[in-house]
Design a protein around this motif. Structure first.
Motif, mmCIF file in Angstrom:
data_model
loop_
_atom_site.group_PDB
_atom_site.id
_atom_site.type_symbol
_atom_site.label_atom_id
_atom_site.label_comp_id
_atom_site.label_asym_id
_atom_site.label_seq_id
_atom_site.Cartn_x
_atom_site.Cartn_y
_atom_site.Cartn_z
ATOM 1 N N ASP A 131 -4.083 -5.640 -10.855
ATOM 2 C CA ASP A 131 -5.287 -4.957 -10.365
ATOM 3 C C ASP A 131 -5.134 -3.456 -10.585
ATOM 4 O O ASP A 131 -4.253 -2.821 -10.015
ATOM 5 C CB ASP A 131 -5.483 -5.289 -8.883
ATOM 6 C CG ASP A 131 -6.864 -4.881 -8.398
ATOM 7 O OD1 ASP A 131 -7.339 -3.810 -8.832
ATOM 8 O OD2 ASP A 131 -7.450 -5.629 -7.601
ATOM 9 N N CYS A 151 -3.636 -5.386 -0.238
ATOM 10 C CA CYS A 151 -3.249 -4.003 -0.505
ATOM 11 C C CYS A 151 -4.151 -3.067 0.279
ATOM 12 O O CYS A 151 -5.385 -3.183 0.238
ATOM 13 C CB CYS A 151 -3.361 -3.720 -1.998
ATOM 14 S SG CYS A 151 -2.948 -2.021 -2.376
ATOM 15 N N GLU A 205 -7.118 -8.017 -2.511
ATOM 16 C CA GLU A 205 -6.345 -9.140 -2.031
ATOM 17 C C GLU A 205 -6.281 -10.191 -3.126
ATOM 18 O O GLU A 205 -7.122 -10.238 -4.015
ATOM 19 C CB GLU A 205 -6.944 -9.721 -0.755
ATOM 20 C CG GLU A 205 -8.376 -10.226 -0.880
ATOM 21 C CD GLU A 205 -8.811 -10.970 0.366
ATOM 22 O OE1 GLU A 205 -9.693 -10.454 1.060
ATOM 23 O OE2 GLU A 205 -8.244 -12.051 0.640
ATOM 24 N N TYR A 261 -1.366 3.496 -5.959
ATOM 25 C CA TYR A 261 0.046 3.856 -5.891
ATOM 26 C C TYR A 261 0.345 5.127 -6.659
ATOM 27 O O TYR A 261 1.190 5.922 -6.264
ATOM 28 C CB TYR A 261 0.909 2.704 -6.434
ATOM 29 C CG TYR A 261 1.368 1.809 -5.310
ATOM 30 C CD1 TYR A 261 2.513 2.126 -4.605
ATOM 31 C CD2 TYR A 261 0.633 0.697 -4.960
ATOM 32 C CE1 TYR A 261 2.914 1.314 -3.560
ATOM 33 C CE2 TYR A 261 1.024 -0.105 -3.917
ATOM 34 C CZ TYR A 261 2.178 0.201 -3.229
ATOM 35 O OH TYR A 261 2.578 -0.586 -2.195
ATOM 36 N N GLY A 265 0.845 -1.181 0.000
ATOM 37 C CA GLY A 265 0.000 0.000 0.000
ATOM 38 C C GLY A 265 0.877 1.225 0.000
ATOM 39 O O GLY A 265 2.022 1.166 0.458
ATOM 40 N N ILE A 267 -2.707 -9.141 -7.894
ATOM 41 C CA ILE A 267 -2.487 -7.793 -7.359
ATOM 42 C C ILE A 267 -1.744 -6.938 -8.380
ATOM 43 O O ILE A 267 -2.072 -5.778 -8.615
ATOM 44 C CB ILE A 267 -1.669 -7.871 -6.047
ATOM 45 C CG1 ILE A 267 -2.484 -8.526 -4.941
ATOM 46 C CG2 ILE A 267 -1.193 -6.494 -5.610
ATOM 47 C CD1 ILE A 267 -3.616 -7.695 -4.401
ATOM 48 N N ARG A 302 -6.886 -1.037 -9.573
ATOM 49 C CA ARG A 302 -7.139 -0.215 -8.393
ATOM 50 C C ARG A 302 -5.838 -0.022 -7.596
ATOM 51 O O ARG A 302 -5.541 1.041 -7.079
ATOM 52 C CB ARG A 302 -8.170 -0.891 -7.477
ATOM 53 C CG ARG A 302 -9.581 -0.853 -8.019
ATOM 54 C CD ARG A 302 -10.483 -1.680 -7.134
ATOM 55 N NE ARG A 302 -9.985 -3.045 -6.980
ATOM 56 C CZ ARG A 302 -10.504 -3.921 -6.119
ATOM 57 N NH1 ARG A 302 -11.484 -3.560 -5.331
ATOM 58 N NH2 ARG A 302 -10.022 -5.149 -6.034
ATOM 59 N N VAL A 303 -5.063 -1.087 -7.530
ATOM 60 C CA VAL A 303 -3.809 -1.009 -6.802
ATOM 61 C C VAL A 303 -2.865 -0.023 -7.482
ATOM 62 O O VAL A 303 -2.245 0.822 -6.842
ATOM 63 C CB VAL A 303 -3.155 -2.407 -6.712
ATOM 64 C CG1 VAL A 303 -1.781 -2.310 -6.065
ATOM 65 C CG2 VAL A 303 -4.050 -3.357 -5.957
#
Lengths: 247, 409, 297, 351
Positions: free
Chosen positions: A236, A218, A227, A243, A37, A233, A238-239
């Motif tokens: 993904d 995350c 997850e 960032y 994260g 991940i 969104r992750v």
């Protein structure tokens, strides 16, 4: 394999700042799990909540099926749930061997043990673990005189000395010479496989976490964002947005 | 590193051995006396007064031919240590004076508490001590053989005042308010007052103990104001006296009689002027008493010489300290020997008059030949002086009682 | 135990008034301590000695025939330089070190100054007369020395002036900035060395004012500083750093507590009560924080 | 034990046992040196080894002093009568009464302060850093003030300790008796402390000093260790207090028993001077301090506090690590701080 750690809908606020909000995650026994994260997303707060550094506002945390959210720090540590720190915490005026000795499993702290001469086996064990992390030569130096990276290794060794069931690692490779990073990865895998210690790792270095973890969580803005396996991940969006700072 | 430890240990041993200069009791033509006085700490005011008294007497005795023993004339000398107003330290220093410095004749420190701490040491080592500032009565009930006090016991300080108040009240008991510091001296003064109260059927309405770090008596005085006792007695060394007067005036507390200690040491009449007027003060000595001796003349002369030397008039603490040396001189000459036992016996038989008063020791070493005096601060056109009011033999003025209320002053 | 105060309620009024006036004076000393504690992270054990030194300045003006109340102007000026000198010679060496070092070093300063004062000013207990008279309230049953009222007023005036100075002046703003974050202030061009020296000077100046007030309300002696130090600690610990209204409030609270303790427990336990209150407050806060698994920092 | 060690302990033992005969005039001075050594050693358990700088350990010294004498008196005579009126009434102990009382007194002088330490420890030791320092300072001063208000133990007038019984030998015997008792106590204290520093307990104390949060995170219930450390201190301090009271012969609340401004500060200074957090530091500090103080101090006559103040400032500013700390900085290899060059095998694995 059973679930060793379960975080169930945990909330933690500092004044108006929502550090953790409705965070739930589970860690399986014997696995290596990553926690990623962006900065300020509440990862370290979650660690602190798990090991009892501060009480949580809501929710519950189970370790080996036992509710631990109301226990004080040492009691949780004694159950075998240990953490390391982002900024190293070692006993700087003691030498490495002493650092190791004092970290031995406090389960055996009977009055006799505490006031008896420290047994040879413990010293031997300390030396072996120092060998494991590559600090044996410096075992007689004061821990405070070691470099930052060496202190991190010492801290890892101290945690191993304590024979935990599960270890929470807060950025184990931050500040370490890149040439040593592979060595650390190897060691962590060894710790997991040979010592059978479950690992939950906060890490910013994606390469490290990808090669370590079997599962990842995350966090962003205190909430659980995603997850899944490292692959999931990685892809993904969104992750990636989190960032990159996209809302 | 081992060698370091070794050398430090050795060095320690050596230093300890040589760390002190040796003084002999009598060397050449000097007789060395030892004294621990409070030059620092809370008793430093009176510690200095004590030292001044000793110094002045030494100077005078040495100028006037010294001490004649065995046909030879000797001079006095004093080895001082600073006891830091601390009894524990004083006891340690007394032992040091006796054991390391070889002192055979001691002078007292300032204050009852510290004398109490020193007395067991001198007694055990059989070293005679003439002390001038330890008034605690318990010093004289322990059967000490080597302790001689030139002053009257502490319990006598303010007894007179209670008697006076009762007398003024037509022989009926009075209501007493007490404020005494938590130290050996003041608590002993308190014993005297409590006994006097019992004897005269008086009632104690306020019994406050002041802390040593006293700076505020407002609460005690407010109680006095509320309960209106007939007499207020205060004892708390110099600070107690000054604080009491300041706050009595500031708070306009009216009390028919105010009796206290340490007025002269606190320079009450100078520092507080008319505010201190009518305060009754217990003292061991006053310059207007008519005693005299060959060294200082009478009290007035002593007052004059002391003022010339130190710039301010002598409080009784200085006078009694000077007297202690006169006692020593007298005892040495009568014993005609330096043997401590012989000197002790001579001390025990002392019967003399000094400018400070008559001195004759009881079996327990207490001076029984001298009464306490009570003076009252009186002002005349802004200039305040201490006038003796009791005992009547020396009374230079009649006591003003009751004290006029603040609105009339 | 003495319950006179409950039988004669007027004494409560007297005690409260005395306590408030006394407390404001303590608050002035405490404010200086809070200031330098906040800015420099120094605990100054010599605070009480600075107060007494300031008092002696007023006393010497008094012996020279000047009214001692003018001490509140002269004394802070002299004391500012005393503070500045102390900073430059000793304090600057302990500023960025362990707090324990600063406690011990200032303790050293404290006994050293006590002793020097004993030599310079003499061992006598002294007082300076203000002849301000007395205010009588409630049919003469409550008396307030004007000197105490004067002290309280002066404390308030100086405190307000200081707050304004901190807000408006350049140096004041620099001090506040430094107290919040010395490193950031340094980077932004604040001369922290100068700020520290000035802070310590201002602290000493405030002590000077308080000392002059003590000279006209209580007594002076080289060895009576410690109680003032301890009281300012207490006030600062209760109030926190750098918050003037809170300092004033807890100062008054302490003053009233002391007076009541004096009536109820007896004068002999007055000082013990102050110290025990300190312990109780600290331990209470420690237990309160330990519920949050934190500790006093 | 190395050869050097044997020589050092031997020398100290010879000095300790022989001193009363070699330097008879200095018996009291050396007795006080032993007491001071106990003070410094026990302070160092908190201040040096555990990192809790206490200004209030004098509390236990004072309690020990009062407990010892109260027991000595109270076992045979009514205590309140003994202390009433400033100790005017005199009672005499017989020889057997004296020693019986003294034995029990000294034992309780250790136990009761230890109990007090255990009781207040939980509250006080939860404070850290300067809050702990200030809080203990408050306790130390308050204790003296409170003792000064308790009539039973003589209040502000103090209390006389039972005099040495008549008929078994005079001053010489008495001072020798107390001398050897002091030496015995300091020896036991030293050995006990030396022992605990070698055990896990000692290591945990150091861990608390260096990083208490870490120690807790590693599962150590630090509070228990802190309390036990304080209890050990209190026990020996209490005994030292009982001894000191008897040696002086007179107890006074704020200057002799709860003497925060003298012994309370000295114990901190001695430990720092010698080097806090080391075993020998407090011992060396006590010796150097005592010699400095007795050797030169008394000749300053009034200036000694200026000297002491200056000394404190110089020590804390320039030598905060003390003599032993300074040596350690200078000769780290003598303290075993070496990189083991011989064994390179371990390094290979990582790189």
């Amino acid at each position: 394999m059973g679930i060793i750690l379960e975080v169930d809908q945990v909330y933690k606020h500092f004044g108006g700042v929502k550090a953790n909000e409705n965070v739930s995650l589970t860690v399986e026994e014997g696995s290596i799990v990553g926690l990623i994260g962006p900065n300020g997303s509440g990862k370290t707060t979650l660690f602190n909540s798990i090991v009892g550094t501060h009480p949580i506002d809501q929710g519950s945390i189970y370790f080996e099926g036992r509710e631990i959210s109301a226990l004080p720090v040492p009691a949780i540590a004694k159950l075998g749930l240990l953490r390391t720190f982002q900024q190293t915490r070692i006993y700087e005026k003691l030498n490495c061997i002493q650092n190791m000795l004092v970290s031995s499993k406090p389960e055996n702290d009977t009055v006799y043990n505490v006031f008896a001469k420290i047994p040879e086996e413990l010293t031997e064990k300390s030396e072996n673990l120092l060998k494991f992390v590559g600090l044996y030569q410096k075992r007689n130096l004061r821990a405070g005189d070691l470099s930052f990276g060496q202190q991190k290794l010492l801290e890892l060794a101290m945690a191993l000395m304590n024979e935990p069931k599960m270890l929470l690692l807060d950025e184990p490779t931050a500040g370490i010479n890149p040439t040593l990073i592979n060595g650390i990865i190897d060691r962590l895998i060894k710790v997991n496989k040979e010592f059978g210690i479950t690992l939950l790792v906060i890490e910013h270095n994606m390469r490290v976490i990808m090669s370590l973890a079997q599962k990842m969580f995350c966090l962003a803005h205190g909430q659980l964002l995603a997850e899944g396996t490292p692959e999931e991940i990685k892809n993904d969006h969104r992750v990636i947005d989190a960032y990159l700072g996209v809302q | 590193m081992r060698n370091f430890k070794l050398s430090i240990a050795l060095l320690s041993g050596l230093l300890l051995v040589f760390s002190s200069l040796a003084f002999a009791k009598v060397e050449g033509d000097t007789i060395t006396l030892g004294a621990a006085v409070s030059l620092t700490g809370k008793y430093s005011t009176n510690g200095k007064n004590t030292k001044n008294g000793y110094e002045l007497a030494i100077k005078r005795i040495n100028e006037m031919g010294g001490v004649k023993v065995g046909g030879k004339s000797y001079k006095f000398k004093i080895v001082y240590y600073d006891d830091e107003s601390n009894g524990g330290r004083a006891a340690q220093l007394a032992e040091r004076l006796i054991k390391q410095d070889g002192i055979k004749y001691m002078l007292g420190p300032y204050s009852s508490g510290i004398t109490k701490a020193i007395a067991p040491v001198t007694e055990e080592n059989k070293i005679p001590m003439v002390e001038a500032n330890g008034a605690s009565r318990s010093l004289f009930t322990k059967g000490y053989k080597y302790l001689f006090a030139v002053l009257s016991a502490a319990n006598q300080y303010l007894e007179v005042a209670i008697d006076l108040a009762v007398e003024r009240n037509g022989g009926k008991g009075v209501r007493i308010a007490m404020a005494f510091e938590q130290d050996a001296f003041s608590q002993d003064v308190k014993i005297g007052v409590v006994e006097a109260a019992k004897r005269t059927g008086s009632e104690i309405v306020i019994d406050d103990n002041l802390p040593k770090e006293l700076n505020d008596m407002a609460a005690t005085l407010a109680k006095v104001k509320a309960l209106k006792p007939d007499v207020l007695v205060v004892s708390g060394h110099t600070k107690g006296a000054l604080t009491a007067i300041r706050q009595l005036a500031d708070m306009r507390v009216n009390v028919p009689m105010l009796a206290m200690t340490h007025c002269d040491a606190g320079k009450l009449s100078k520092q507080h002027g008319e505010k201190a007027e009518y305060a009754l003060c217990a003292a061991q000595w006053h310059k207007s008493l008519t005693y005299k001796d060959n060294f200082f003349g009478n009290g007035m002369d002593y007052d004059r010489d002391y003022t010339a030397e130190y710039g301010s008039p002598p409080p009784y603490q200085s006078a009694e300290s000077s007297a202690a040396l006169l006692v020593w001189k007298d005892a040495f000459e009568r014993a005609n020997s330096f043997d401590t036992e012989k000197v002790r016996d001579a001390l025990a038989k002392t019967n003399m008059q000094t400018f400070y008063g008559n001195i004759k020791f009881s079996d327990t070493g207490q001076n029984i030949a001298k009464p306490m005096v009570l003076f009252q601060v009186r002002c005349d056109g802004g200039k305040c002086t201490n006038k003796v009011v009791a005992p009547t033999k020396w009374a230079s003025t009649k006591i003003v009682h009751p004290i006029p209320s603040w609105s009339q002053r | 135990m003495d319950f006179l105060i409950f039988k004669a309620p007027i004494l409560m009024v007297q005690a409260s008034m005395d306590g408030i006036l006394l407390g404001l004076l303590f608050a002035l000393i405490a404010y200086g301590m809070a200031l330098q504690w906040g800015v420099m992270n120094i605990i100054n054990i010599a605070q009480g000695e600075l107060v007494i030194m300031g008092g002696y300045i007023a006393y010497f003006m008094y012996t020279a025939g000047i009214h001692p109340a003018f001490g509140i102007i002269v004394s802070p000026i002299i004391m500012y330089f005393v503070g500045w000198f102390l900073y430059k010679s000793i304090i600057n060496r302990v500023v960025e070190r362990d707090l324990f070092i600063s406690i011990l070093a200032t303790f050293g300063i404290s006994i050293l100054t006590q002793q020097l004062m004993n030599f310079v000013f003499g061992a006598d207990v002294v007082v300076a007369q203000s002849n301000f008279g007395t205010t009588l309230l409630f049919d003469d049953s409550v008396t307030l020395p004007n000197a105490k009222i004067f002290s309280a007023l002066v404390s308030i005036v100086f405190a307000v002036a200081l707050v304004l100075y901190m807000k408006k002046s350049r140096l004041g703003r620099a001090i506040r900035a430094t107290s919040q974050n010395p490193r950031a202030a340094k980077i932004l061009g604040v001369d922290t060395e100068k700020v520290y020296a000035a802070t310590f000077g201002i602290n000493a100046a405030l002590c000077g004012v308080a000392g002059s007030l003590i000279a006209i309300t209580f007594t002076l002696h080289p060895y009576v500083g410690l109680p003032y130090t301890v009281r300012s600690f207490m006030i600062v610990i209760i109030a926190g750093l750098g918050n003037l209204p809170a300092v004033a409030l807890s100062g008054v609270g302490l003053g009233v507590f002391e007076e009541f303790a004096d009536y109820i427990l007896g004068t002999e336990f007055r000082i013990a009560a102050v110290f025990l209150l300190l312990v109780v407050i600290l331990v209470y806060r420690r237990f309160k924080l330990s519920k949050k698994r934190e500790y006093l920092k | 034990m190395s050869k050097n060690n044997i020589i050092i302990y031997g020398l100290i033992l010879v000095f300790g046992i022989g001193a009363p005969f070699l330097f008879p005039a200095y018996k009291l001075q050396i007795s006080i040196l032993w007491i001071l050594t106990i003070l410094a050693l026990t302070w160092d358990i908190q201040g040096g080894q555990m990192g809790y700088n206490s200004f209030g350990n004098i509390l236990f010294f004072g309690i020990g002093m009062y407990v010892c004498s109260s027991v000595q008196i109270g076992m045979f005579f009514p205590l309140s009568e003994w202390t009433a009126s400033g100790g005017e009434k005199t009672f005499l102990h017989t020889t057997s009464q004296y020693f019986e009382g003294f034995t029990y007194g000294l034992i309780l002088a250790g136990i009761i302060p230890a109990i007090v330490a255990a009781l207040i420890g939980y509250g006080i030791l939860g404070l850290r850093g300067h809050y702990f320092a200030i809080c203990t300072l408050g306790i130390g001063i308050a204790a003296g003030e409170i003792a000064g208000g308790i009539e039973l133990i003589g209040a502000g007038q103090g209390m006389t300790v039972p005099p040495w019984p008549k008929g078994i030998g005079g001053t010489e015997l008495r001072s020798q008796f107390f001398y050897y008792l002091c030496f015995l106590t300091v020896s036991i204290t030293f050995l006990v402390i030396k022992w605990i520093y070698q055990t896990r307990f000692g290591l945990v104390l150091n861990a608390i000093r260096d990083n208490e949060d870490k120690a807790e995170a590693m599962g150590i219930h630090t509070m228990r260790y802190k309390i036990i450390g304080w209890v050990v201190s209190a026990f020996f301090l209490g005994i030292a207090g009982g001894l000191m009271g008897n040696m002086i012969g007179y107890i006074e609340p704020t200057e002799i028993a709860f003497a925060g401004s003298t012994y309370g500060v000295f114990m901190v200074l001695m430990a720092i001077l010698g080097g806090k957090g080391t075993l020998w530091g407090p011992v060396i500090g006590a010796a150097v301090f005592h010699i400095f103080k007795e050797g030169f101090w008394t000749f300053f006559l009034g200036w000694q506090y200026v000297a002491l103040g200056a000394l404190i400032i110089v020590i804390v500013i320039f030598f905060p690590e003390g003599i032993m700390g300074w040596l350690r900085e200078k000769y780290p290899h003598r303290f075993g701080e070496v990189v083991d060059e011989a064994d390179r095998t371990a390094q290979v694995e990582l790189t």
